[in-house]
Design a protein around this motif. Sequence first.
Motif, PDB file in Angstrom:
ATOM      1  N   PRO A  77       1.103  -0.948   0.133  1.00 20.65           N
ATOM      2  CA  PRO A  77      -0.008  -0.010   0.215  1.00 20.65           C
ATOM      3  C   PRO A  77       0.624   1.490   0.182  1.00 20.65           C
ATOM      4  O   PRO A  77       2.143   1.532   0.431  1.00 20.65           O
ATOM      5  CB  PRO A  77      -1.086  -0.112   1.797  1.00 20.65           C
ATOM      6  CG  PRO A  77      -0.239  -0.606   2.199  1.00 20.65           C
ATOM      7  CD  PRO A  77       0.844  -1.653   1.220  1.00 20.65           C
ATOM      8  N   ASN A 118      -5.803  -3.332   4.090  1.00 22.51           N
ATOM      9  CA  ASN A 118      -4.440  -3.119   4.416  1.00 22.51           C
ATOM     10  C   ASN A 118      -4.328  -2.902   5.630  1.00 22.51           C
ATOM     11  O   ASN A 118      -5.617  -2.102   5.798  1.00 22.51           O
ATOM     12  CB  ASN A 118      -3.631  -2.271   2.726  1.00 22.51           C
ATOM     13  CG  ASN A 118      -4.284  -1.409   2.425  1.00 22.51           C
ATOM     14  OD1 ASN A 118      -4.642  -0.742   3.430  1.00 22.51           O
ATOM     15  ND2 ASN A 118      -5.458  -1.000   1.789  1.00 22.51           N
ATOM     16  N   ASP A 165      -1.119  -5.835   2.466  1.00 21.69           N
ATOM     17  CA  ASP A 165      -2.316  -5.938   2.402  1.00 21.69           C
ATOM     18  C   ASP A 165      -2.992  -7.154   2.987  1.00 21.69           C
ATOM     19  O   ASP A 165      -2.176  -8.575   2.980  1.00 21.69           O
ATOM     20  CB  ASP A 165      -3.168  -6.391   0.889  1.00 21.69           C
ATOM     21  CG  ASP A 165      -2.469  -5.533  -0.371  1.00 21.69           C
ATOM     22  OD1 ASP A 165      -2.999  -3.779   0.586  1.00 21.69           O
ATOM     23  OD2 ASP A 165      -2.883  -5.631  -1.190  1.00 21.69           O
ATOM     24  N   THR A 166      -4.034  -7.127   3.591  1.00 19.53           N
ATOM     25  CA  THR A 166      -3.810  -8.276   4.627  1.00 19.53           C
ATOM     26  C   THR A 166      -4.859  -9.347   4.249  1.00 19.53           C
ATOM     27  O   THR A 166      -5.017 -10.488   4.638  1.00 19.53           O
ATOM     28  CB  THR A 166      -4.798  -7.820   5.711  1.00 19.53           C
ATOM     29  OG1 THR A 166      -6.634  -6.985   5.451  1.00 19.53           O
ATOM     30  CG2 THR A 166      -4.366  -6.986   6.584  1.00 19.53           C
ATOM     31  N   SER A 198       0.872  -7.543  -1.132  1.00 17.31           N
ATOM     32  CA  SER A 198       0.101  -7.083  -1.530  1.00 17.31           C
ATOM     33  C   SER A 198      -0.881  -7.821  -2.725  1.00 17.31           C
ATOM     34  O   SER A 198      -0.175  -8.760  -3.556  1.00 17.31           O
ATOM     35  CB  SER A 198       0.744  -6.003  -2.506  1.00 17.31           C
ATOM     36  OG  SER A 198       0.683  -6.040  -3.708  1.00 17.31           O
TER      37      SER A 198
END
Length: 367
Positions: free
Chosen positions: A152, A180, A194-195, A247
Amino acid sequence: MSKPLTAIGLMSGTSLDGIDVALLRTDGEDVVDRGPAATYPYRPGQQAVLHDALTAAKSLETRDARPGILAEAERALTEWHAEAVLQFLDANGLTPPEIDLIGFHGQTVIHRPERRLTVQLGLGPTLARRTGIPVVYDMRAADVAAGGQGAPLVPVYHRALAAAVKARPVAFVNIGGVANMTWIGRNGDLVAFDTGPGNALLNDWCERHTDVPYDRDGMLAGSGNSNESVLGQLLKNNFFATAAPKSLDRNTFQMTVVDALSAADGAATLTRFTACSIALSEKLVPEPPRLYIICGGGRLNPVLIQNLRDLLQVPVMIAEEVGMNGDSMEAEAWAYLAVRCLNGRAITFPGTTGAPRPTSGGVIARP
């Protein structure tokens, strides 16, 4: 020290819900004076163009190629952004000469950093001509070219906002199409990644099963039950075993495993999936956050927020509860980043994108 500039930030996220516009007076460092903000929703026909562009972009091999619908979509998207800027200026009694800079995100249609490929549709020179304002655009490319994830990009702005928050470490979680996290340590250290899925899967599910392209107030998920077996399969994705920074592309996760569920149970499962992926991210930061600040469209889903509060052991607050604007934060960030780019300051860091060194970026287009 650089003098503060008046900048407009433009954000069109992976949720495809509209164009966010925000005014910010900032030096790209500590000065952050937030101004008005607005969202200009996409009409169904515009969303259809963007969905077609996302589909067409799956075949892209180079970042400059614009086959088929992509060239038309890029021209149209740029015009929609120009109209949004001019409407925003008019609504707030402003004129182009009063604005120093525009930060233009564009529309991400493919993000494959492992292939050194990220494409954000948007014609910066056209936007500059249409508005009469200098434009900074294509801000992800330099980081990806240097070996970073290109996302991000908002963390350095989160750090500036965090000056108003006492808790450390603190985590900002933006739940847009993709979710994120920015982790800010006791000394201002940044870790970001990013999660997992944000709203995109749930939005697509709702569009398929209802007449509304999102789960308004979490009502659909709230009427169903999460299927733990399906949830377990979703959480086996290799992405969750990957170390940060990392990401995602909007289309990384597929919904086929959810297809056998009812509309309500599917929505409940996908909502729980987003919450669980955020909770798992606690393992990827140096120290557990003492506070989570939730921004982006997902903060408006009470079922998702309750899921997060059930899973996390510390306070979870939406942006407005700490005096921030969860709708405009990413657009504000793009204004902030544009000023940093203009001043040659880094916008990505090893801890946020995995780039080998702090990296600036962006291309400047003048009217």
